[in-house]
Design a protein around this motif. Structure first.
Motif, PDB file in Angstrom:
ATOM      1  N   ASN A   1     -71.269 -36.447  -0.381  1.00  0.00           N
ATOM      2  CA  ASN A   1     -72.194 -35.333  -0.193  1.00  0.00           C
ATOM      3  C   ASN A   1     -72.349 -34.602  -1.518  1.00  0.00           C
ATOM      4  OD1 ASN A   1     -73.645 -33.106   0.509  1.00  0.00           O
ATOM      5  ND2 ASN A   1     -72.060 -32.185   1.798  1.00  0.00           N
ATOM      6  N   SER A   2     -73.469 -34.824  -2.205  1.00  0.00           N
ATOM      7  CA  SER A   2     -73.653 -34.245  -3.541  1.00  0.00           C
ATOM      8  C   SER A   2     -73.953 -32.756  -3.491  1.00  0.00           C
ATOM      9  CB  SER A   2     -74.777 -34.976  -4.280  1.00  0.00           C
ATOM     10  OG  SER A   2     -75.996 -34.804  -3.598  1.00  0.00           O
ATOM     11  N   THR A   3     -74.083 -32.196  -2.274  1.00  0.00           N
ATOM     12  CA  THR A   3     -74.298 -30.760  -2.155  1.00  0.00           C
ATOM     13  C   THR A   3     -73.048 -30.058  -1.640  1.00  0.00           C
ATOM     14  OG1 THR A   3     -75.201 -31.019   0.082  1.00  0.00           O
ATOM     15  CG2 THR A   3     -76.761 -31.071  -1.753  1.00  0.00           C
ATOM     16  N   ALA A   4     -71.895 -30.688  -1.843  1.00  0.00           N
ATOM     17  CA  ALA A   4     -70.639 -30.093  -1.399  1.00  0.00           C
ATOM     18  C   ALA A   4     -70.424 -28.747  -2.086  1.00  0.00           C
ATOM     19  CB  ALA A   4     -69.477 -31.032  -1.733  1.00  0.00           C
ATOM     20  N   PRO A   5     -69.751 -27.805  -1.422  1.00  0.00           N
ATOM     21  CA  PRO A   5     -69.531 -26.493  -2.021  1.00  0.00           C
ATOM     22  C   PRO A   5     -68.786 -26.592  -3.342  1.00  0.00           C
ATOM     23  CG  PRO A   5     -68.943 -26.493   0.315  1.00  0.00           C
ATOM     24  CD  PRO A   5     -69.180 -27.923  -0.085  1.00  0.00           C
ATOM     25  N   THR A   6     -69.135 -25.733  -4.269  1.00  0.00           N
ATOM     26  CA  THR A   6     -68.459 -25.680  -5.552  1.00  0.00           C
ATOM     27  C   THR A   6     -66.998 -25.290  -5.351  1.00  0.00           C
ATOM     28  OG1 THR A   6     -70.464 -25.095  -6.714  1.00  0.00           O
ATOM     29  CG2 THR A   6     -68.400 -24.530  -7.791  1.00  0.00           C
ATOM     30  N   LEU A   7     -66.101 -26.025  -5.982  1.00  0.00           N
ATOM     31  CA  LEU A   7     -64.672 -25.753  -5.846  1.00  0.00           C
ATOM     32  C   LEU A   7     -64.209 -24.886  -7.002  1.00  0.00           C
ATOM     33  CD1 LEU A   7     -61.915 -26.338  -4.480  1.00  0.00           C
ATOM     34  CD2 LEU A   7     -61.674 -28.226  -6.084  1.00  0.00           C
ATOM     35  N   ARG A   8     -63.575 -23.806  -6.708  1.00  0.00           N
ATOM     36  CA  ARG A   8     -62.969 -22.956  -7.724  1.00  0.00           C
ATOM     37  C   ARG A   8     -61.508 -22.745  -7.351  1.00  0.00           C
ATOM     38  NH1 ARG A   8     -66.381 -23.674 -11.735  1.00  0.00           N
ATOM     39  NH2 ARG A   8     -68.491 -23.013 -11.235  1.00  0.00           N
ATOM     40  N   THR A   9     -60.633 -22.992  -8.267  1.00  0.00           N
ATOM     41  CA  THR A   9     -59.209 -22.817  -8.028  1.00  0.00           C
ATOM     42  C   THR A   9     -58.723 -21.607  -8.805  1.00  0.00           C
ATOM     43  OG1 THR A   9     -58.959 -25.194  -7.800  1.00  0.00           O
ATOM     44  CG2 THR A   9     -56.954 -23.928  -8.152  1.00  0.00           C
ATOM     45  N   GLU A  10     -58.048 -20.700  -8.151  1.00  0.00           N
ATOM     46  CA  GLU A  10     -57.576 -19.500  -8.822  1.00  0.00           C
ATOM     47  C   GLU A  10     -56.549 -19.852  -9.889  1.00  0.00           C
ATOM     48  OE1 GLU A  10     -55.468 -15.201  -7.750  1.00  0.00           O
ATOM     49  OE2 GLU A  10     -56.072 -16.582  -6.169  1.00  0.00           O
ATOM     50  N   GLN A  11     -56.738 -19.302 -11.060  1.00  0.00           N
ATOM     51  CA  GLN A  11     -55.824 -19.587 -12.165  1.00  0.00           C
ATOM     52  C   GLN A  11     -54.500 -18.859 -11.956  1.00  0.00           C
ATOM     53  OE1 GLN A  11     -57.453 -18.990 -16.080  1.00  0.00           O
ATOM     54  NE2 GLN A  11     -55.435 -18.582 -16.933  1.00  0.00           N
ATOM     55  N   ASP A  12     -53.430 -19.561 -12.190  1.00  0.00           N
ATOM     56  CA  ASP A  12     -52.087 -19.000 -12.059  1.00  0.00           C
ATOM     57  C   ASP A  12     -51.630 -18.464 -13.408  1.00  0.00           C
ATOM     58  OD1 ASP A  12     -48.916 -19.451 -12.058  1.00  0.00           O
ATOM     59  OD2 ASP A  12     -49.590 -19.244  -9.996  1.00  0.00           O
ATOM     60  N   VAL A  13     -50.681 -17.525 -13.374  1.00  0.00           N
ATOM     61  CA  VAL A  13     -50.179 -16.954 -14.618  1.00  0.00           C
ATOM     62  C   VAL A  13     -49.436 -17.983 -15.458  1.00  0.00           C
ATOM     63  CG1 VAL A  13     -50.052 -14.616 -13.750  1.00  0.00           C
ATOM     64  CG2 VAL A  13     -48.101 -16.145 -13.439  1.00  0.00           C
ATOM     65  N   THR A  14     -49.052 -19.103 -14.844  1.00  0.00           N
ATOM     66  CA  THR A  14     -48.358 -20.143 -15.604  1.00  0.00           C
ATOM     67  C   THR A  14     -49.320 -21.016 -16.410  1.00  0.00           C
ATOM     68  OG1 THR A  14     -48.410 -21.652 -13.714  1.00  0.00           O
ATOM     69  CG2 THR A  14     -46.474 -20.224 -13.937  1.00  0.00           C
ATOM     70  N   ALA A  15     -50.610 -20.742 -16.320  1.00  0.00           N
ATOM     71  CA  ALA A  15     -51.605 -21.484 -17.099  1.00  0.00           C
ATOM     72  C   ALA A  15     -52.401 -20.489 -17.936  1.00  0.00           C
ATOM     73  CB  ALA A  15     -52.521 -22.279 -16.176  1.00  0.00           C
ATOM     74  N   PRO A  16     -51.807 -19.970 -18.999  1.00  0.00           N
ATOM     75  CA  PRO A  16     -52.388 -18.801 -19.684  1.00  0.00           C
ATOM     76  C   PRO A  16     -53.667 -19.060 -20.457  1.00  0.00           C
ATOM     77  CG  PRO A  16     -50.476 -19.623 -20.885  1.00  0.00           C
ATOM     78  CD  PRO A  16     -50.516 -20.373 -19.577  1.00  0.00           C
ATOM     79  N   ARG A  17     -53.986 -20.327 -20.781  1.00  0.00           N
ATOM     80  CA  ARG A  17     -55.169 -20.580 -21.610  1.00  0.00           C
ATOM     81  C   ARG A  17     -56.173 -21.519 -20.946  1.00  0.00           C
ATOM     82  NH1 ARG A  17     -54.774 -19.312 -26.981  1.00  0.00           N
ATOM     83  NH2 ARG A  17     -55.861 -21.163 -27.703  1.00  0.00           N
ATOM     84  N   ALA A  18     -55.978 -21.774 -19.649  1.00  0.00           N
ATOM     85  CA  ALA A  18     -56.857 -22.720 -18.963  1.00  0.00           C
ATOM     86  C   ALA A  18     -58.312 -22.271 -18.968  1.00  0.00           C
ATOM     87  CB  ALA A  18     -56.384 -22.939 -17.532  1.00  0.00           C
ATOM     88  N   HIS A  19     -58.547 -20.970 -19.074  1.00  0.00           N
ATOM     89  CA  HIS A  19     -59.916 -20.455 -19.059  1.00  0.00           C
ATOM     90  C   HIS A  19     -60.693 -20.799 -20.326  1.00  0.00           C
ATOM     91  CE1 HIS A  19     -57.634 -17.566 -21.399  1.00  0.00           C
ATOM     92  NE2 HIS A  19     -58.765 -17.110 -21.899  1.00  0.00           N
ATOM     93  N   LEU A  20     -60.003 -21.234 -21.376  1.00  0.00           N
ATOM     94  CA  LEU A  20     -60.681 -21.465 -22.653  1.00  0.00           C
ATOM     95  C   LEU A  20     -61.622 -22.666 -22.619  1.00  0.00           C
ATOM     96  CD1 LEU A  20     -57.853 -20.762 -25.265  1.00  0.00           C
ATOM     97  CD2 LEU A  20     -59.686 -19.241 -24.481  1.00  0.00           C
ATOM     98  N   PHE A  21     -61.351 -23.622 -21.727  1.00  0.00           N
ATOM     99  CA  PHE A  21     -62.209 -24.802 -21.669  1.00  0.00           C
ATOM    100  C   PHE A  21     -62.416 -25.279 -20.234  1.00  0.00           C
ATOM    101  CE2 PHE A  21     -63.252 -29.327 -21.907  1.00  0.00           C
ATOM    102  CZ  PHE A  21     -64.247 -29.325 -22.875  1.00  0.00           C
ATOM    103  N   GLY A  22     -61.347 -25.346 -19.456  1.00  0.00           N
ATOM    104  CA  GLY A  22     -61.475 -25.829 -18.092  1.00  0.00           C
ATOM    105  C   GLY A  22     -61.531 -27.340 -18.029  1.00  0.00           C
TER     106      GLY A  22
END
Length: 306
Positions: free
Chosen positions: A3-24
């Motif tokens: 299903n190519s219209t599946a809902p967008t998945l967003r996973t909440e960032q944990d404090v143990t991943a301090p730089r994951a927001h820089l690229f994803g």
């Protein structure tokens, strides 16, 4: 079919991943071909749209999983146009630069920047082996100085393919010399010691190409991944990036995938998920994956999707 219209998945960032927001997570997008061997723009557009609907941070074109070393300038232009026409903005696209001569590398860079794409995955010159780190640094510096405008360069460390390594001291030197132009490193060597040396460079986005190391990298500052498995299981890959929690089932799947030529297998599995056998086509010298293996792993992949 997926299903190519599946809902967008967003996973909440944990404090143990301090730089994951820089690229994803950017999918190392596979490249579809027609029966005649041309770029299949319709399949490419549909898959790019599917990946963005899955919630990825972006797509990477012309990398190893995308058979970038087998694509000439016309092919590259068709694929990039197809992905952008599918609605993927330039800011979410990374373009692989694959050349041993600086002229070709600069032509590829200029073509990407003409479309507004400024994030580049720069592979080292791969023909001559045994080159020094100083000589490799000179090659990169010549590329940067000859570019027509500013870019964000991700150095591509995949020595098992190129025979040329980006060691941490050279990366440090290039960052010191060229500042924000050196955005980060994609480390696909699967060598944890080397990855740790890169992760210590905390002013760079260190992207782990071997998904089995992602959870270990997150607490040490891993900024994300350009991932072949992102074509298949983006939610599970993203979760490791954002939380630093290991995924043994995904590790086991990667073990099986890397035991054979990776690119044909990932392409065939993408086709299996889409219900489209046409995805199995590769460009020589790569050969299609073993159908029996594809069938076996496809059930595993399906069972791991939400």
């Amino acid at each position: 079919m997926i299903n190519s219209t599946a809902p967008t998945l967003r996973t909440e960032q944990d404090v143990t991943a301090p730089r994951a927001h820089l690229f994803g997570l950017s999918a190392a997008m596979v490249t579809p071909f027609t029966e005649e061997g041309a770029i299949d723009t319709a399949r490419a557009a549909a898959h790019a749209d599917f990946l963005m609907q899955e919630g990825l941070s972006g797509v990477t074109l012309f990398g190893t999983t995308g058979e970038g070393a087998s694509l000439g300038p016309k092919d590259r232009a068709r694929l990039l146009d197809a992905v952008m026409d599918a609605g993927v903005p330039a800011a979410k696209i990374t373009v692989g630069i694959v050349a041993s001569d600086s002229e070709t590398a600069l032509d590829q860079i200029a073509a990407a920047q003409a479309k507004g794409v400024d994030r580049l995955l720069l592979a080292p010159p791969f023909y001559f082996k045994g080159i020094s780190q100083a000589a490799l640094g000179t090659w990169v510096a010549q590329i940067i100085r000859a570019m027509k405008r500013e870019a964000q360069i991700i150095l591509y460390h995949i020595p098992q393919v190129t025979g040329v390594a980006f060691d941490a001291p050279l990366v440090r030197d290039l960052k010191d010399r060229f500042g924000t132009t050196i955005f980060g490193v994609k480390d696909s060597a699967g060598d944890w010691d080397h990855a740790q040396n890169l992760l210590a460079l905390d002013d760079l986005a260190i992207l782990i190409g071997d998904e089995r190391l992602l959870a270990r990298a997150a607490p040490l500052g891993g900024a994300g991944a350009i991932s072949g498995m992102g074509n298949l299981l983006p939610g599970r890959v993203a979760k490791m990036i954002q939380t630093g929690v290991a995924d043994p089932a995904l590790d086991a799947l990667v073990d099986r995938v890397v035991s054979v030529p990776v690119t044909p297998l990932v392409k065939a599995l993408v086709g299996g998920l889409h219900g489209d056998a046409g995805w199995s086509a590769t460009r020589p010298p790569l050969e299609p994956a073993d159908p029996a293996l594809v069938s076996s792993l496809l059930e595993t992949v399906r069972s791991m999707r939400p």
